[in-house]
Design a protein around this motif. Structure first.
Motif, PDB file in Angstrom:
ATOM      1  N   ALA A  25     -34.291 -12.665  55.536  1.00 47.43           N
ATOM      2  CA  ALA A  25     -33.612 -13.533  56.113  1.00 47.43           C
ATOM      3  C   ALA A  25     -33.546 -14.545  56.907  1.00 47.43           C
ATOM      4  CB  ALA A  25     -32.392 -12.658  56.965  1.00 47.43           C
ATOM      5  N   LEU A  26     -32.582 -15.788  56.768  1.00 50.29           N
ATOM      6  CA  LEU A  26     -33.460 -16.685  57.849  1.00 50.29           C
ATOM      7  C   LEU A  26     -32.200 -16.747  58.488  1.00 50.29           C
ATOM      8  CD1 LEU A  26     -35.241 -19.060  58.180  1.00 50.29           C
ATOM      9  CD2 LEU A  26     -33.793 -20.494  56.287  1.00 50.29           C
ATOM     10  N   VAL A  27     -32.394 -16.266  59.705  1.00 44.40           N
ATOM     11  CA  VAL A  27     -31.250 -16.294  60.541  1.00 44.40           C
ATOM     12  C   VAL A  27     -31.668 -17.675  61.881  1.00 44.40           C
ATOM     13  CG1 VAL A  27     -30.613 -14.162  60.572  1.00 44.40           C
ATOM     14  CG2 VAL A  27     -32.153 -14.679  62.647  1.00 44.40           C
ATOM     15  N   GLY A  28     -29.939 -18.033  62.245  1.00 46.79           N
ATOM     16  CA  GLY A  28     -30.378 -18.701  63.846  1.00 46.79           C
ATOM     17  C   GLY A  28     -29.232 -19.794  64.364  1.00 46.79           C
ATOM     18  N   PRO A  29     -28.581 -19.875  65.346  1.00 46.31           N
ATOM     19  CA  PRO A  29     -27.777 -20.996  65.426  1.00 46.31           C
ATOM     20  C   PRO A  29     -27.075 -21.669  64.383  1.00 46.31           C
ATOM     21  CG  PRO A  29     -29.175 -21.700  66.861  1.00 46.31           C
ATOM     22  CD  PRO A  29     -30.181 -20.013  66.112  1.00 46.31           C
ATOM     23  N   ASN A  30     -25.983 -21.788  64.425  1.00 50.07           N
ATOM     24  CA  ASN A  30     -25.127 -23.242  63.627  1.00 50.07           C
ATOM     25  C   ASN A  30     -26.016 -24.983  64.247  1.00 50.07           C
ATOM     26  OD1 ASN A  30     -22.283 -22.204  64.768  1.00 50.07           O
ATOM     27  ND2 ASN A  30     -23.121 -22.506  62.902  1.00 50.07           N
ATOM     28  N   LEU A  44     -29.428 -17.427  48.924  1.00 49.76           N
ATOM     29  CA  LEU A  44     -27.947 -17.338  48.809  1.00 49.76           C
ATOM     30  C   LEU A  44     -27.895 -17.917  50.613  1.00 49.76           C
ATOM     31  CD1 LEU A  44     -27.779 -13.440  47.989  1.00 49.76           C
ATOM     32  CD2 LEU A  44     -27.366 -15.340  46.845  1.00 49.76           C
ATOM     33  N   ASP A  45     -27.293 -18.456  50.204  1.00 48.06           N
ATOM     34  CA  ASP A  45     -26.579 -19.553  51.302  1.00 48.06           C
ATOM     35  C   ASP A  45     -25.318 -18.780  52.349  1.00 48.06           C
ATOM     36  OD1 ASP A  45     -26.929 -20.584  53.928  1.00 48.06           O
ATOM     37  OD2 ASP A  45     -26.412 -22.958  52.591  1.00 48.06           O
ATOM     38  N   GLU A  46     -25.535 -17.576  52.965  1.00 49.28           N
ATOM     39  CA  GLU A  46     -24.396 -17.238  54.166  1.00 49.28           C
ATOM     40  C   GLU A  46     -23.662 -16.220  52.387  1.00 49.28           C
ATOM     41  OE1 GLU A  46     -22.260 -18.668  57.268  1.00 49.28           O
ATOM     42  OE2 GLU A  46     -23.814 -19.846  57.333  1.00 49.28           O
ATOM     43  N   ILE A  92     -32.321 -14.958  52.399  1.00 45.19           N
ATOM     44  CA  ILE A  92     -30.800 -15.200  52.484  1.00 45.19           C
ATOM     45  C   ILE A  92     -30.721 -15.486  53.915  1.00 45.19           C
ATOM     46  CG2 ILE A  92     -30.884 -13.187  53.330  1.00 45.19           C
ATOM     47  CD1 ILE A  92     -27.473 -12.432  52.489  1.00 45.19           C
ATOM     48  N   THR A  93     -29.438 -17.001  53.563  1.00 45.56           N
ATOM     49  CA  THR A  93     -28.923 -16.958  55.265  1.00 45.56           C
ATOM     50  C   THR A  93     -27.436 -16.027  55.897  1.00 45.56           C
ATOM     51  OG1 THR A  93     -28.075 -19.035  55.101  1.00 45.56           O
ATOM     52  CG2 THR A  93     -29.306 -19.079  54.627  1.00 45.56           C
ATOM     53  N   SER A  94     -27.365 -15.843  57.021  1.00 49.67           N
ATOM     54  CA  SER A  94     -26.582 -14.452  57.307  1.00 49.67           C
ATOM     55  C   SER A  94     -26.081 -14.903  58.851  1.00 49.67           C
ATOM     56  CB  SER A  94     -26.326 -13.769  56.582  1.00 49.67           C
ATOM     57  OG  SER A  94     -24.982 -12.880  57.610  1.00 49.67           O
ATOM     58  N   HIS A  95     -25.008 -15.219  59.205  1.00 53.35           N
ATOM     59  CA  HIS A  95     -24.963 -14.930  60.656  1.00 53.35           C
ATOM     60  C   HIS A  95     -23.927 -13.629  61.039  1.00 53.35           C
ATOM     61  CE1 HIS A  95     -25.588 -19.373  61.853  1.00 53.35           C
ATOM     62  NE2 HIS A  95     -24.860 -19.819  60.765  1.00 53.35           N
ATOM     63  N   VAL A  98     -27.935  -8.477  58.174  1.00 56.84           N
ATOM     64  CA  VAL A  98     -29.730  -8.793  57.663  1.00 56.84           C
ATOM     65  C   VAL A  98     -30.113  -7.742  57.730  1.00 56.84           C
ATOM     66  CG1 VAL A  98     -30.994 -10.006  59.619  1.00 56.84           C
ATOM     67  CG2 VAL A  98     -28.442 -11.254  58.885  1.00 56.84           C
ATOM     68  N   GLU A  99     -29.498  -7.306  58.868  1.00 56.59           N
ATOM     69  CA  GLU A  99     -30.510  -5.728  58.727  1.00 56.59           C
ATOM     70  C   GLU A  99     -30.408  -4.784  57.389  1.00 56.59           C
ATOM     71  OE1 GLU A  99     -30.081  -4.206  63.847  1.00 56.59           O
ATOM     72  OE2 GLU A  99     -28.309  -3.712  62.411  1.00 56.59           O
ATOM     73  N   ARG A 100     -28.661  -4.625  57.253  1.00 53.83           N
ATOM     74  CA  ARG A 100     -29.168  -3.836  56.108  1.00 53.83           C
ATOM     75  C   ARG A 100     -29.948  -4.562  54.135  1.00 53.83           C
ATOM     76  NH1 ARG A 100     -22.553  -2.433  56.251  1.00 53.83           N
ATOM     77  NH2 ARG A 100     -22.734  -0.724  57.886  1.00 53.83           N
ATOM     78  N   MET A 101     -30.166  -5.860  54.571  1.00 55.47           N
ATOM     79  CA  MET A 101     -30.317  -6.321  53.572  1.00 55.47           C
ATOM     80  C   MET A 101     -32.064  -7.400  53.530  1.00 55.47           C
ATOM     81  SD  MET A 101     -27.961  -7.143  51.204  1.00 55.47           S
ATOM     82  CE  MET A 101     -28.136  -8.271  50.204  1.00 55.47           C
TER      83      MET A 101
END
Ligand SMILES: Nc1ncnc2c1ncn2[C@@H]1O[C@H](COP(=O)(O)OP(=O)(O)OP(=O)(O)O)[C@@H](O)[C@H]1O
Length: 255
Positions: A36-41, A159-161, A191-194, A199-202
């Motif tokens: 997962a690729l996460v981070g603020p807007n 996958l983007d959000e 995958i990116t997600s907010h 994120v924890e599941r995927m």
């Protein structure tokens, strides 16, 4: 699953006029790995994904997709990649099954109609087969986009959000379908997600991006332990706080 890396990005940079969207990103996704690729807007997540898929031309850096340097052999590599996001439109004048069958034909399926039906079944969406594209809700369109992106059994799924506009029940069906596919077919996932629960599941590994840079990269449990936090939500808030204060935390395992 093979030893081939699904994705390897080195020194990726992209600037839009005054804005540095991506500022020297290194990341990798192994074959069959879920990242997962996460981070603020505005952190640069979508720009990174679009660069990997060839939709944005980076200013610098190298991208290897499924063992192919994208500058030389993007088309061959992209044939084995799937992409979906919440913002892709669907043709209004095709029924869902016609639309998916068209894509299955483009993917070279031996029996495109059956492949399209199987794709709908994978996400428990058979009931949408005869609906017109114009009649779908935005959430339903999103799920059909996920079916379209996965029908050809891609080696890497980007996958983007993907579940941003989905109700909890449909989002769960999508996650279950995706995880089943990744496990059965050895599909790698970026995958990116907010949604930190998602994120924890995927994801098996999390890359935290802020201001176009990788702050942390590693398995969630290792990052959480290092930062003394119990959930990804807390890790996220802690990293964002540190980044806003100019104290980027290097808590990551090597990618
Ligand atoms: N086509 C563009 N033209 C100008 N600036 C852009 C363009 N695309 C992105 N940017 C800028 O680049 C930065 C990174 O944007 P990007 O969409 O990659 O972030 P993101 O992490 O995906 O954000 P979000 O979580 O809000 O979707 C932002 O400051 C954005 O305004």
């Amino acid at each position: 699953m093979t030893d081939e890396m699904a994705l390897r990005v080195r020194g990726l940079r992209k600037r839009f006029r005054q804005v540095t969207a991506v500022d020297g990103v290194d990341l990798s996704v192994a074959a069959g790995e879920r990242v997962a690729l996460v981070g603020p807007n505005g952190a640069g997540k979508t720009t990174t994904l679009m660069s990997c898929l060839g939709a944005v031309a980076p200013d610098a850096g190298t991208i290897e997709l499924l063992g192919q340097h994208t500058r030389r052999a993007r088309r061959a590599a992209l044939a084995r990649v799937g992409f979906a996001s919440g913002y892709l439109p669907l043709p209004p004048h095709l029924r869902v099954l016609e639309f998916l069958t068209l894509y299955a034909r483009l993917y070279g399926a031996a029996n495109p109609g059956e492949q399209a039906r199987a794709g709908l079944r994978q996400f428990d969406m058979d009931g949408l087969a005869d609906r017109w594209g114009s009649d779908l809700s935005s959430g339903q369109r999103t799920v059909i986009g996920v079916v379209k992106a996965t029908m050809h059994a891609p080696a890497l799924l980007v996958l983007d959000e993907p579940t941003a506009s989905l109700d909890p029940d449909v989002a769960l069906r999508v996650r279950t379908g995706l995880l089943g596919m990744c496990r059965e077919q050895g599909t790698a996932l970026l995958i990116t997600s907010h949604n930190m629960v998602e994120v924890e599941r995927m994801a098996q590994r999390v890359i935290f991006l802020a201001a176009g840079r990788v702050l942390v990269d590693g398995p969630l449990a290792a990052i959480a332990a290092q930062l003394g936090q119990s959930s990804l939500e807390d890790v996220y808030l802690r990293l964002q706080e540190a980044n806003a204060g100019g104290k980027a935390t290097n808590a990551g395992a090597a990618s």
